[in-house]
Design an enzyme around this catalytic site. Structure first.
Site, PDB file in Angstrom:
ATOM      1  N   ASP A 135       7.468   4.424  13.333  1.00 57.86           N
ATOM      2  CA  ASP A 135       8.437   4.561  14.437  1.00 57.86           C
ATOM      3  C   ASP A 135       9.103   3.233  14.792  1.00 57.86           C
ATOM      4  OD1 ASP A 135       6.390   3.127  15.557  1.00 57.86           O
ATOM      5  OD2 ASP A 135       5.967   4.540  17.184  1.00 57.86           O
TER       6      ASP A 135
ATOM      7  N   SER B 255       7.931   0.607  15.880  1.00 63.08           N
ATOM      8  CA  SER B 255       7.411  -0.061  17.091  1.00 63.08           C
ATOM      9  C   SER B 255       7.029  -1.513  16.811  1.00 63.08           C
ATOM     10  CB  SER B 255       6.207   0.705  17.670  1.00 63.08           C
ATOM     11  OG  SER B 255       5.184   0.834  16.701  1.00 63.08           O
TER      12      SER B 255
ATOM     13  N   HIS C  91       2.111  -1.814   8.144  1.00 70.62           N
ATOM     14  CA  HIS C  91       1.576  -2.132   9.470  1.00 70.62           C
ATOM     15  C   HIS C  91       2.256  -1.310  10.560  1.00 70.62           C
ATOM     16  CE1 HIS C  91      -1.069  -5.838   8.910  1.00 70.62           C
ATOM     17  NE2 HIS C  91      -0.850  -5.339   7.718  1.00 70.62           N
TER      18      HIS C  91
ATOM     19  N   ASP D 106       3.288  -4.225 -10.304  1.00 70.18           N
ATOM     20  CA  ASP D 106       2.713  -3.803 -11.580  1.00 70.18           C
ATOM     21  C   ASP D 106       1.262  -3.423 -11.335  1.00 70.18           C
ATOM     22  OD1 ASP D 106       1.354  -6.219 -11.213  1.00 70.18           O
ATOM     23  OD2 ASP D 106       2.706  -7.344 -12.525  1.00 70.18           O
TER      24      ASP D 106
ATOM     25  N   GLU E  27       2.832  -5.311  19.728  1.00 72.28           N
ATOM     26  CA  GLU E  27       2.028  -5.238  18.499  1.00 72.28           C
ATOM     27  C   GLU E  27       1.886  -6.569  17.785  1.00 72.28           C
ATOM     28  OE1 GLU E  27       2.772  -1.869  15.610  1.00 72.28           O
ATOM     29  OE2 GLU E  27       3.846  -1.116  17.353  1.00 72.28           O
TER      30      GLU E  27
ATOM     31  N   VAL F 129       0.123   2.264  12.848  1.00 72.72           N
ATOM     32  CA  VAL F 129      -0.068   2.162  14.295  1.00 72.72           C
ATOM     33  C   VAL F 129       0.928   3.099  14.958  1.00 72.72           C
ATOM     34  CG1 VAL F 129      -0.006   0.609  16.290  1.00 72.72           C
ATOM     35  CG2 VAL F 129      -0.823  -0.224  14.092  1.00 72.72           C
TER      36      VAL F 129
ATOM     37  N   HIS G  34      -1.229  -4.247  -2.776  1.00 70.57           N
ATOM     38  CA  HIS G  34      -1.715  -5.633  -2.825  1.00 70.57           C
ATOM     39  C   HIS G  34      -1.249  -6.352  -4.079  1.00 70.57           C
ATOM     40  CE1 HIS G  34      -5.317  -4.853   0.105  1.00 70.57           C
ATOM     41  NE2 HIS G  34      -4.212  -5.199   0.738  1.00 70.57           N
ATOM     42  N   THR G  35      -0.617  -5.636  -5.005  1.00 72.38           N
ATOM     43  CA  THR G  35      -0.093  -6.305  -6.193  1.00 72.38           C
ATOM     44  C   THR G  35       1.020  -7.281  -5.817  1.00 72.38           C
ATOM     45  OG1 THR G  35       0.865  -6.001  -8.395  1.00 72.38           O
ATOM     46  CG2 THR G  35       1.584  -4.459  -6.724  1.00 72.38           C
TER      47      THR G  35
ATOM     48  N   PRO H 251      -7.095  -1.836   9.589  1.00 69.59           N
ATOM     49  CA  PRO H 251      -8.429  -2.150   9.076  1.00 69.59           C
ATOM     50  C   PRO H 251      -8.682  -3.658   9.040  1.00 69.59           C
ATOM     51  CG  PRO H 251      -6.970  -1.437   7.304  1.00 69.59           C
ATOM     52  CD  PRO H 251      -6.231  -1.216   8.587  1.00 69.59           C
TER      53      PRO H 251
END
Length: 307
Positions: free
Chosen positions: A56, A58, A48, A235, A71, A52, A176-177, A146
């Site tokens: 850095d 942020s 994340h 995995d 943010e 954006v 996402h694992t 997204p």
């Protein structure tokens, strides 16, 4: 592709803080042992941050006096946790190497450790990022991260713009694992009038998701589902699951049926080593995206404050 990122180097702190990677690893070890949810949280934090305005740090900035919402006020950052871990590790680094190491580098190193400690590849990352000297408003992540409804072409577009090829773009979603998905991100998919949303999903799995994530605003922020059966192991179960019609997010399911990505999904479900290889290079590319180097940006003393 942002070439600025090539000012980073693998021996950046050789003279100014040679032990930085050990300090980060040793600082994180007891946290990972006592709280298995911290590894997925740190990996997500990096994703994340880097999407954006580049990597850095942020995302670590707290709203200050008179600052508009930073943010973290973005709904896209719901469920972002454990920012304080980076601040804690930063204070350990500051004790040894004052004002040398950026929060941005510490965040990347923490995410790298999160992948390794959960069984994923040990990634060597180039260092030398600087921290942002201003915090973007919540409108930037609103626009750049997204949505849960994103489809394959939108996702591929996001990652190819960061220099990734097709395999790397599919591999980067393999993050996402680890961890969970909040039910609020599934409402649209589970309860839209358009039955297309659940096409290809195993019926029993659809019923399980509806049971866990009931319709309505009250449950959505508190309830969640596991992304795959091994949420604390890095995995290839994410791909195995998706191939069985058990992809949790819309994108997880769509990549199985999309002719562009289907063969890569199938390959990664059968070959964990190739997934690890592609994820390794995708991680390094993401970590280089939009970075501040040289005289740009600052080295923050406290990660959550700009001054």
């Amino acid at each position: 592709f942002n070439v600025k990122g090539f000012d980073l180097s693998y021996n950046f702190y050789e003279k100014s803080c040679p032990q930085v990677e050990d300090i980060v690893r040793n600082g994180l070890q007891p946290i990972f042992l006592t709280d298995p949810t911290s590894a997925p949280a740190l990996l997500r934090l990096m994703f994340h941050d880097c999407q954006v305005q580049g990597c850095d740090a942020s995302i670590l900035v707290d709203p200050g006096n008179g600052n508009e919402a930073t943010e973290m006020a973005s709904s896209k950052n719901l469920g972002i946790r454990k920012r304080e871990i980076v601040s804690m590790v930063k204070s350990m680094v500051e004790a040894q190497c004052p004002q040398q190491v950026s929060c941005a580098d510490i965040l990347i190193l923490a995410a790298r450790e999160a992948v390794a400690v959960t069984g994923g590849p040990r990634i060597k990352v180039p260092l030398g990022r600087r921290d942002s000297s201003h915090a973007p408003s919540h409108r930037l992540p609103d626009a750049l991260l997204p949505p849960a409804t994103a489809g394959v072409s939108e996702m591929l577009n996001i990652f190819t713009n960061k220099g990734m090829n097709l395999e790397e773009s599919v591999a980067v979603l393999g993050a996402h694992t680890l961890g969970i998905t909040h039910c609020s991100n599934l409402q649209n998919r589970l309860y839209s009038r358009n039955n297309d949303e659940l096409r290809g999903m195993e019926p029993g799995f659809a019923a399980f998701l509806r049971l866990t994530c009931q319709k309505g605003p009250l449950t959505s922020n508190l309830s969640f589902v596991l992304n795959d059966p091994t949420p604390f192991s890095f995995d290839n179960e994410y791909y195995v699951n998706a191939m069985r019609g058990r992809g949790v997010l819309k994108i997880d399911a769509e990549m199985v049926s999309n002719p562009k990505t289907a063969h890569v999904m199938k390959h990664f479900s059968m070959n964990e080593a190739d997934f690890f290889r592609a994820f390794y290079s995708a991680f390094v590319k993401l970590s280089r995206y939009g970075v501040l180097t040289g005289k740009q940006g600052v080295i923050r003393k406290n990660c959550n404050q700009l001054s």
